[in-house]
Design a protein around this motif. Structure first.
Motif, PDB file in Angstrom:
ATOM      1  N   LEU A  44      78.264 -63.220 -75.258  1.00  0.00           N
ATOM      2  CA  LEU A  44      79.300 -62.639 -74.409  1.00  0.00           C
ATOM      3  C   LEU A  44      80.686 -63.162 -74.781  1.00  0.00           C
ATOM      4  N   PHE A  45      80.820 -64.478 -74.923  1.00  0.00           N
ATOM      5  CA  PHE A  45      82.125 -65.055 -75.267  1.00  0.00           C
ATOM      6  C   PHE A  45      82.552 -64.671 -76.686  1.00  0.00           C
ATOM      7  N   ALA A  46      81.627 -64.562 -77.606  1.00  0.00           N
ATOM      8  CA  ALA A  46      81.977 -64.184 -78.976  1.00  0.00           C
ATOM      9  C   ALA A  46      82.455 -62.745 -79.052  1.00  0.00           C
ATOM     10  N   GLY A  47      81.945 -61.908 -78.195  1.00  0.00           N
ATOM     11  CA  GLY A  47      82.326 -60.501 -78.215  1.00  0.00           C
ATOM     12  C   GLY A  47      83.595 -60.180 -77.465  1.00  0.00           C
ATOM     13  N   LEU A  92      79.893 -62.879 -66.108  1.00  0.00           N
ATOM     14  CA  LEU A  92      78.839 -63.850 -66.420  1.00  0.00           C
ATOM     15  C   LEU A  92      77.630 -63.647 -65.520  1.00  0.00           C
ATOM     16  N   VAL A  93      77.888 -63.517 -64.232  1.00  0.00           N
ATOM     17  CA  VAL A  93      76.798 -63.347 -63.269  1.00  0.00           C
ATOM     18  C   VAL A  93      75.987 -62.097 -63.590  1.00  0.00           C
ATOM     19  N   SER A  94      76.666 -60.985 -63.834  1.00  0.00           N
ATOM     20  CA  SER A  94      75.928 -59.741 -64.080  1.00  0.00           C
ATOM     21  C   SER A  94      75.276 -59.723 -65.468  1.00  0.00           C
ATOM     22  N   HIS A  95      75.969 -60.207 -66.476  1.00  0.00           N
ATOM     23  CA  HIS A  95      75.430 -60.176 -67.842  1.00  0.00           C
ATOM     24  C   HIS A  95      74.297 -61.186 -68.039  1.00  0.00           C
ATOM     25  N   LEU A  96      74.424 -62.348 -67.419  1.00  0.00           N
ATOM     26  CA  LEU A  96      73.445 -63.411 -67.637  1.00  0.00           C
ATOM     27  C   LEU A  96      72.309 -63.396 -66.631  1.00  0.00           C
ATOM     28  N   GLY A  97      72.478 -62.631 -65.559  1.00  0.00           N
ATOM     29  CA  GLY A  97      71.429 -62.563 -64.546  1.00  0.00           C
ATOM     30  C   GLY A  97      71.261 -63.852 -63.759  1.00  0.00           C
TER      31      GLY A  97
END
Length: 124
Positions: free
Chosen positions: A19-22, A33-38
């Motif tokens: 996520l941070f690299a993109g 973060l909450v939604s992407h990482l679950g």
């Protein structure tokens, strides 16, 4: 006694690297973060302390485990965005650059590799 952790910390850190690299640090919100990482917001704060804490964990993981010549995006973003304003990130980046210098034969080779990757990111 608290509830057992409902997520694998290593998996979350690896997913945060992607996520941070993109999207870069400032383009990623805690909601992202909450939604992407679950991971629940409270769990994220309990384990990592903050968005920055997760970013540092992701950057450290990336620099020590995943850094390859073909995948330099998080390092580039850390260099450009966070290192100038965050001494801890600057220290990690400096160590990674020294390691790359050793592996590639010197700063000129590292600079060429990073420049090529940056150019590739900018080319459609």
């Amino acid at each position: 006694m608290g509830r057992p952790r409902a997520f694998d910390e290593d998996e979350v850190v690896r997913a945060a690297v992607t996520l941070f690299a993109g999207r870069a640090y400032d383009s990623v919100s805690v909601d992202d973060l909450v939604s992407h990482l679950g991971v629940h917001r409270n769990s994220l704060y309990k384990v990592f302390g903050s968005k920055r804490g997760l970013y540092l964990a992701a950057l450290q993981h990336y620099l020590s485990q995943e850094l390859t010549a073909a995948e330099l995006d998080l390092l580039l973003l850390a260099m450009a965005e966070r290192a100038p304003v965050d001494a801890e990130v600057a220290t990690l980046v400096d160590a990674a650059l020294r390691d790359l210098d050793k592996a590639l034969g010197g700063p000129a080779a590292t600079a060429t590799l990073l420049g090529e990757r940056l150019r590739a990111r900018a080319t459609p």
